[in-house]
Design a protein around this motif. Structure first.
Motif, PDB file in Angstrom:
ATOM      1  N   VAL A   1       0.847  -1.198   0.000  1.00 51.62           N
ATOM      2  CA  VAL A   1       0.000   0.000   0.000  1.00 51.62           C
ATOM      3  C   VAL A   1       0.881   1.246   0.000  1.00 51.62           C
ATOM      4  O   VAL A   1       0.651   2.193  -0.768  1.00 51.62           O
ATOM      5  CB  VAL A   1      -0.953  -0.005   1.221  1.00 51.62           C
ATOM      6  N   ALA A   2       1.921   1.232   0.830  1.00 55.00           N
ATOM      7  CA  ALA A   2       2.835   2.382   0.880  1.00 55.00           C
ATOM      8  C   ALA A   2       3.496   2.596  -0.472  1.00 55.00           C
ATOM      9  O   ALA A   2       3.585   3.724  -0.971  1.00 55.00           O
ATOM     10  CB  ALA A   2       3.885   2.160   1.960  1.00 55.00           C
TER      11      ALA A   2
ATOM     12  N   ILE B   1     -11.444  -0.443   2.309  1.00 55.26           N
ATOM     13  CA  ILE B   1     -11.097  -1.651   1.553  1.00 55.26           C
ATOM     14  C   ILE B   1      -9.746  -2.199   1.996  1.00 55.26           C
ATOM     15  O   ILE B   1      -9.575  -3.412   2.186  1.00 55.26           O
ATOM     16  CB  ILE B   1     -11.105  -1.359   0.041  1.00 55.26           C
ATOM     17  N   THR B   2      -8.790  -1.296   2.199  1.00 57.67           N
ATOM     18  CA  THR B   2      -7.469  -1.726   2.671  1.00 57.67           C
ATOM     19  C   THR B   2      -7.598  -2.491   3.982  1.00 57.67           C
ATOM     20  O   THR B   2      -6.997  -3.551   4.165  1.00 57.67           O
ATOM     21  CB  THR B   2      -6.562  -0.505   2.901  1.00 57.67           C
ATOM     22  N   GLY B   3      -8.404  -1.922   4.878  1.00 59.14           N
ATOM     23  CA  GLY B   3      -8.614  -2.584   6.164  1.00 59.14           C
ATOM     24  C   GLY B   3      -9.280  -3.935   5.998  1.00 59.14           C
ATOM     25  O   GLY B   3      -8.867  -4.926   6.606  1.00 59.14           O
TER      26      GLY B   3
ATOM     27  N   PRO C   1      -3.501  -0.847   7.313  1.00 54.06           N
ATOM     28  CA  PRO C   1      -2.067  -0.625   7.477  1.00 54.06           C
ATOM     29  C   PRO C   1      -1.822   0.860   7.756  1.00 54.06           C
ATOM     30  O   PRO C   1      -2.399   1.717   7.090  1.00 54.06           O
ATOM     31  CB  PRO C   1      -1.473  -1.040   6.139  1.00 54.06           C
ATOM     32  N   LEU C   2      -0.968   1.139   8.726  1.00 55.63           N
ATOM     33  CA  LEU C   2      -0.780   2.503   9.215  1.00 55.63           C
ATOM     34  C   LEU C   2      -0.545   3.518   8.098  1.00 55.63           C
ATOM     35  O   LEU C   2      -1.182   4.569   8.042  1.00 55.63           O
ATOM     36  CB  LEU C   2       0.391   2.521  10.202  1.00 55.63           C
ATOM     37  N   LEU C   3       0.373   3.176   7.195  1.00 55.31           N
ATOM     38  CA  LEU C   3       0.700   4.148   6.154  1.00 55.31           C
ATOM     39  C   LEU C   3      -0.459   4.336   5.180  1.00 55.31           C
ATOM     40  O   LEU C   3      -0.495   5.308   4.428  1.00 55.31           O
ATOM     41  CB  LEU C   3       1.977   3.717   5.406  1.00 55.31           C
TER      42      LEU C   3
ATOM     43  N   LEU D   1       0.343   7.160  16.343  1.00 52.25           N
ATOM     44  CA  LEU D   1      -0.455   5.952  16.123  1.00 52.25           C
ATOM     45  C   LEU D   1       0.435   4.713  16.133  1.00 52.25           C
ATOM     46  O   LEU D   1       0.053   3.667  16.668  1.00 52.25           O
ATOM     47  CB  LEU D   1      -1.209   6.039  14.794  1.00 52.25           C
ATOM     48  N   ALA D   2       1.636   4.863  15.555  1.00 49.96           N
ATOM     49  CA  ALA D   2       2.564   3.732  15.512  1.00 49.96           C
ATOM     50  C   ALA D   2       2.948   3.289  16.913  1.00 49.96           C
ATOM     51  O   ALA D   2       3.169   2.100  17.153  1.00 49.96           O
ATOM     52  CB  ALA D   2       3.813   4.102  14.724  1.00 49.96           C
ATOM     53  N   ALA D   3       3.041   4.220  17.847  1.00 49.84           N
ATOM     54  CA  ALA D   3       3.354   3.860  19.231  1.00 49.84           C
ATOM     55  C   ALA D   3       2.103   3.393  19.959  1.00 49.84           C
ATOM     56  O   ALA D   3       2.148   2.552  20.849  1.00 49.84           O
ATOM     57  CB  ALA D   3       3.966   5.044  19.963  1.00 49.84           C
ATOM     58  N   PHE D   4       0.970   3.965  19.556  1.00 52.01           N
ATOM     59  CA  PHE D   4      -0.299   3.714  20.240  1.00 52.01           C
ATOM     60  C   PHE D   4      -0.748   2.257  20.080  1.00 52.01           C
ATOM     61  O   PHE D   4      -1.048   1.588  21.072  1.00 52.01           O
ATOM     62  CB  PHE D   4      -1.334   4.672  19.650  1.00 52.01           C
ATOM     63  N   TYR D   5      -0.783   1.767  18.844  1.00 53.95           N
ATOM     64  CA  TYR D   5      -1.295   0.408  18.585  1.00 53.95           C
ATOM     65  C   TYR D   5      -0.645  -0.658  19.478  1.00 53.95           C
ATOM     66  O   TYR D   5      -1.338  -1.354  20.206  1.00 53.95           O
ATOM     67  CB  TYR D   5      -1.091   0.012  17.122  1.00 53.95           C
TER      68      TYR D   5
END
Lengths: 281, 259, 269
Positions: A220-221, A253-255, C120-122, C145-149
Motif C-alpha cells: 500500500v505504501a 477496503i485496505t482494512g 495498514p498505518l501508512l 499511532l505507531a506507538a499507540f497500537y
C-alpha cells in the motif's frame, strides 16, 4: 510491524482473572459483550451521519455515508474498483509467493546446515535492520517505477520474516526428536519430510502470517508513492484531486483486505497445525 | 504412646463438610461428609488418589474457597475467607518473581501493622530458620527448586500462623532434596509446635511426618480411614514400626488395585 | 575420567582464534555483495548512476556531515520519533489499562480499536493528508499511532493475563486492592508493557521515516531520501538508508538493555 523477528510467545500457565472488579456472571457478560461489539460500530456510524448532517464541516471533509455508498457503487460497476483490487492483490500474491519461496528455502537451509547458518545469518541480521519502507526510494532508483519494484519490495518484506521463522522453526525442534529419528536409522529425506517439516510448521506458518500483513502494508505504501493502478494509487489520486470519498473507500477496503487475509490465514493455520495442537492438549 | 499428649480442645474442627463444583451445569461432588478434628500442635497428613478432593479440602480450610456446606471452624470461629492465622504452601512455591527472597517473605506482612524494625527482624530470622541465609537478595529465578520452597515456607511462617496448610509442598522436588526438606519441616514443626496439615502423594512422607494419616477415597472425596502413627518425633526412618504402618497405609490406599 | 580430560574442555587460545575465524564466515556474503556493487559501478557512466561507487558514498557521508545536512535531518527524525513515541505510548498505555480495568470501556472501545487497526498505518496517509494537511501535525499523528497500537494491545494483554497463582498469593496475605495492584498486577504486567514499548520504538522509527517520505515539507531522513531520489543522487539515498538502519539497531539495543535492567528478575531462557 516489529523488527522482523518471529518470537514464539509463550505464557506461563495462567488464566485471565478479573482483578479489580468482582467476576461477573460469565454467560451474561458474554451476551452483553456481543451486543456491545455491534453497538460501538453502530454508534460510530450514527455519529458520523449526524456529524455530516450537522453542517459544521463541509461535505468534502466529512463525507455523508450515502455519498460514500454512491461512489462505491459507481466505481464498482464501472470496473475501476475491481481493476484496482485485482492490481493490488496480484502484486501482493506475486511478490509474496516469490518472497515466501526464497524465505522458506533459505531459512530451512540455515536451520539444517551449520555452515549455511554461519555464512548467511549475519547478512540476514544486517538486512533486518533496514525497514522495507525506507528502501522504497533506493529500490525505485534501481528497479524503476514499473511493476518490478513493487514485486521486489513485497518479496523483500516477505522473505526476511519468513526465513527467520523457518530458521527458528527448524532450530526449535527438540533434540530428542531428531535423536529418535537417528537411532531408528530413518533416512535423511524421510527425517526431513516426517520430522523437520511437520515439527517446524507451526512456527513457519506464524511467520508466513506476519509476513503477509507486513507485505500488505509495504505494498500500500509503495502504491501511494509509485503506481498507475491499485488501491494505494486510488487513494493517492483521491488525495491529489481532493476526493475524500475515494480515499475513505480505499481506507475501508485496505482494512477489509488486511482483515480477511489475516482471518483466512488463521483458519489455514488451525488446519495445518492440528497435529501439534492436539499433542499440546 | 504419642510423643506429646495433644491438647484436648480441637483446634480445627470440620463437620459434615461437602463441596460441589458445577461444570457444564452438572454438579460434580468433590467432597462428601468430611468429619475431621485436628488438635493443637498436631501434624496431620492426608493421602489419597488423584481426584479425592484432598487439595480442595485444604483450599477450603485456607479460605481461598468458601462455597461449601457443613462447618469448618478454627478455635470455634467459622472459616470463610483467607486469614493470616492459616499459612499455606503449594507445590509450586508461588514466589513473586519480581521480588527478592527477602521481599517475598516480607510480603506476607504486607497488610500488617507491625513496626518496620520488628518486621525486618522476623523476616531475617525466618530466612535463617529455613537455611537461606546469604540468599536474601536473590531473585526466585536464581534459586533451585528446593531453595524456592524453603523461601515459600519462610513466607508462610513469618505471619506466625496457628495452622500451616501444605499442599504437596515437596511434590516437585527431586528425591534427595525431598528427604532433606522433610527433615527440615519436622525440625521447624518441633521448634514452633504449630498445627500442620499436609496433603501428599508420598505415603512414606505422610507416615514419616504425620501424627495421624488420613486416607481419602475419590469420587466423591471422603475419608476412608484415619491411621495413627504412635511414634515420637524426631523419627527414625529405619524404624520397623514406621515401615509397617507405611505398608498398611499403602495396602489400604491401593485397595487391591494393581498400581 | 581424569582431570586431564576435564582441563582439555576449556577453550584454548587456539580454539578462540578458530572460533573468531569461523565467525568471519558471516562476512563473506556481505563483502561479496559490496564488491559486486563496486564492480557494477565501474561498468560505465549509466551504471554508476545507480551503483554509486562506495568511495563516493563515503565521501558524501563526510561532506554531508560537515555541511550539516545529515545532523539536521537525523535530529529532526529522532525528535519527531521521540515526541510521537511519548504521545502515543502514554495514550496507549492509559487506554490499554482503562480497557483492562473497566469492562464498559473494554466493550465499547475494543471493537473500534480492532477495526481501526486493520488498516495498514501508512494507508491512512492520504486521509490524514486531506484532513490535517501535509505538515508536522500529520507526521506526528502517524508516528503517535505507531506507538499507540502496540502499547494498547500489550498493556491490555499484560493486565488481563496476570498469573492466577500470584493473585492467590496476594489474597492469602490479605493484600488490599491497592497493594495487589502495586505489588502483583503492576509488576506482573510490566514485561508485556515493555514488549509493547519495544515494538513501539521499532515501529515509530519506521513510520517516522515513512511519514517524512510522504509528507514532504520539513527536515527528516525520509525527506532527505525523497529529495535524493528526485535529484537522482543515489549516494544520498543510500546514506539515509544506512543511517536509518544503524539508528534503528542502536535504539533497539538501548531499549532492550533498559528492559533487561528493569526486568532483571525475569527468567529468560
Amino acid at each position: 510491524m516489529d523488527d522482523g523477528s518471529v518470537i514464539l510467545k509463550t505464557r506461563p500457565v495462567s488464566e485471565p482473572v478479573a482483578l479489580l472488579a468482582p467476576p461477573a456472571p460469565e454467560r451474561k457478560a458474554w451476551k452483553r459483550q456481543r451486543l456491545a461489539a455491534v453497538l460501538s460500530p453502530i454508534i460510530l456510524i450514527v455519529g458520523w451521519t449526524l456529524l455530516s448532517r450537522s453542517g459544521w464541516f463541509p461535505a468534502e471533509i466529512v463525507v455523508p455515508p450515502e455519498v460514500l455508498w454512491k461512489t462505491f457503487v459507481t466505481y464498482w460497476s464501472n470496473g475501476q474498483l475491481p481493476d484496482h483490487l485485482t492490481g493490488s492483490l496480484g502484486r501482493l500474491f506475486g511478490g509474496y509467493l516469490i518472497g515466501a519461496g526464497i524465505g522458506i528455502a533459505l531459512g530451512t537451509l540455515m536451520g539444517v546446515s551449520k555452515q549455511a547458518e554461519a555464512y548467511v545469518l549475519p547478512g540476514f541480521h544486517i538486512m533486518r535492520q533496514l525497514p522495507t519502507v525506507a528502501l522504497i526510494p533506493a529500490f525505485i532508483m534501481i528497479f524503476g517505477v514499473g511493476e518490478t519494484v513493487k514485486l521486489v519490495l513485497v518479496a523483500k518484506a516477505t522473505a526476511l520474516p519468513v526465513a527467520l521463522a523457518a530458521f527458528q522453526g527448524v532450530k526449535g525442534i527438540p533434540r530428542t526428536w531428531l535423536d529418535v529419528a537417528r537411532i531408528h536409522r530413518i533416512p535423511a529425506l524421510t527425517q526431513f519430510t516426517h520430522v523437520i517439516v511437520p515439527a517446524s510448521l507451526p512456527v513457519l506458518v506464524q511467520g508466513l502470517r506476519t509476513a503477509l500483513a507486513r507485505s500488505w502494508m509495504v505494498l500500500v505504501a509503495a502504491e501511494l508513492l509509485v503506481a498507475d493502478s491499485g488501491i494505494g494509487q486510488m487513494m493517492e489520486w483521491g488525495r491529489q484531486t481532493f476526493r475524500l470519498d475515494l480515499v475513505l473507500i480505499g481506507v475501508v477496503i485496505t482494512g477489509l483486505i488486511g482483515f480477511t487475509l489475516d482471518k483466512g490465514f488463521r483458519a489455514l493455520e488451525r488446519l495445518l497445525t492440528r497435529g501439534s495442537r492436539r499433542q499440546e492438549a | 504412646m504419642a510423643f506429646e499428649t495433644p491438647s484436648p480442645t480441637a483446634k480445627l474442627s470440620i463437620q459434615s463438610l461437602s463441596k460441589n463444583y458445577v461444570i457444564d451445569q452438572k454438579a460434580l461432588r468433590v467432597l462428601l461428609n468430611i468429619d475431621l478434628d485436628v488438635h493443637e500442635g498436631e501434624f496431620v497428613s492426608i493421602v489419597g488418589r488423584s481426584g479425592c478432593g484432598k487439595s480442595t479440602l485444604l483450599r477450603l480450610v485456607s479460605g481461598l474457597e468458601n462455597d461449601y456446606s457443613g462447618t469448618i471452624q478454627l478455635d470455634g470461629k467459622v472459616i470463610n475467607a483467607p486469614s493470616l492465622d492459616r499459612g499455606m504452601i503449594f507445590q509450586d512455591p508461588s514466589l513473586l518473581p519480581w521480588m527478592t527472597v527477602r521481599e517475598n517473605v516480607a510480603f506476607a506482612l504486607v497488610n500488617q501493622n507491625i513496626p518496620k524494625a520488628e518486621k525486618d527482624k522476623r523476616v531475617l530470622d525466618l530466612i535463617d530458620l529455613v537455611g537461606l541465609k546469604g540468599f536474601e537478595s536473590a531473585y526466585p529465578k536464581e534459586l533451585s527448586g528446593g531453595m524456592a520452597q524453603r523461601a515459600a515456607i519462610a513466607r508462610a511462617l513469618v505471619s506466625q500462623p496457628k495452622v500451616l496448610l501444605l499442599d504437596e509442598p515437596l511434590g516437585a522436588l527431586d528425591a534427595l532434596t525431598r528427604l532433606r526438606l522433610q527433615n527440615e519441616l519436622q525440625r521447624i514443626w518441633l521448634q514452633h509446635r504449630m498445627t500442620m496439615i499436609m496433603v501428599t502423594h508420598d505415603v512414606e512422607e505422610a507416615v514419616y511426618l504425620g501424627d495421624r494419616v488420613v486416607i481419602m477415597d475419590p469420587e466423591p472425596g471422603r475419608i476412608r480411614r484415619i491411621v495413627d502413627v504412635p511414634l515420637p518425633h524426631p523419627r527414625d526412618r529405619a524404624s520397623p514400626v514406621l515401615h509397617a504402618i507405611r505398608d498398611e497405609v499403602l495396602k489400604d490406599l491401593t485397595n487391591g488395585v494393581v498400581i | 575420567m581424569n582431570t586431564a580430560v576435564l582441563t582439555d574442555i576449556r577453550p584454548t587460545t587456539g580454539d578462540r582464534i578458530t572460533k573468531f575465524a569461523l565467525g568471519l564466515r558471516g562476512f563473506v556474503i556481505p563483502v561479496l555483495a559490496l564488491v559486486a556493487w563496486q564492480l557494477a559501478s565501474q561498468q560505465g557512466a549509466v551504471q554508476a548512476y545507480v551503483f554509486v561507487p562506495l568511495d563516493g558514498v563515503f565521501k558524501s557521508l563526510i561532506e554531508h556531515f560537515a555541511d550539516g545536512e545529515i545532523p539536521i535531518n537525523w535530529l529532526a527524525s529522532l525528535g519527531r520519533t521521540a515526541s510521537g513515541f511519548a504521545i502515543g505510548g502514554l495514550l496507549g498505555v492509559s487506554l490499554g489499562a482503562l480497557m483492562a480495568t473497566f469492562r464498559p470501556v473494554d466493550v465499547l472501545v475494543n471493537p473500534i480499536y480492532q477495526a481501526v487497526r486493520q488498516v495498514p498505518l501508512l494507508g491512512y496517509i492520504p486521509l490524514i493528508s486531506l484532513w490535517f494537511g501535509n505538515g508536522e501535525p500529520s507526521k506526528l499523528l502517524i508516528i503517535s499511532l505507531a506507538a499507540f497500537y502496540p502499547t494498547v494491545l500489550n498493556t491490555y494483554e499484560g493486565l488481563k493475563h496476570i498469573d492466577a497463582r500470584h493473585v492467590a498469593v496476594g489474597r492469602i496475605f490479605l493484600a488490599s486492592r491497592w497493594q495487589t495492584f502495586r505489588h502483583i498486577v503492576l509488576p506482573g504486567a510490566l514485561p508485556s508493557v515493555f514488549t509493547g514499548l519495544m515494538q513501539a520504538v521499532a515501529f515509530t522509527w519506521l513510520s517516522s521515516v515513512g511519514s517524512e517520505l510522504f509528507f514532504n515539507p520539513g527536515p527528516g531522513l525520509g525527506n532527505m531520501m525523497a529529495n535524493g531520489q528526485a535529484a537522482f543522487r543515489m549516494e544520498v539515498v543510500l546514506l539515509a538508508v544506512i543511517i536509518i538502519g544503524v539508528t534503528g539497531y542502536v535504539t533497539n539495543l538501548i531499549v532492550s538493555k533498559i528492559a533487561d535492567r528493569v526486568l532483571r528478575w525475569r527468567n529468560v531462557r
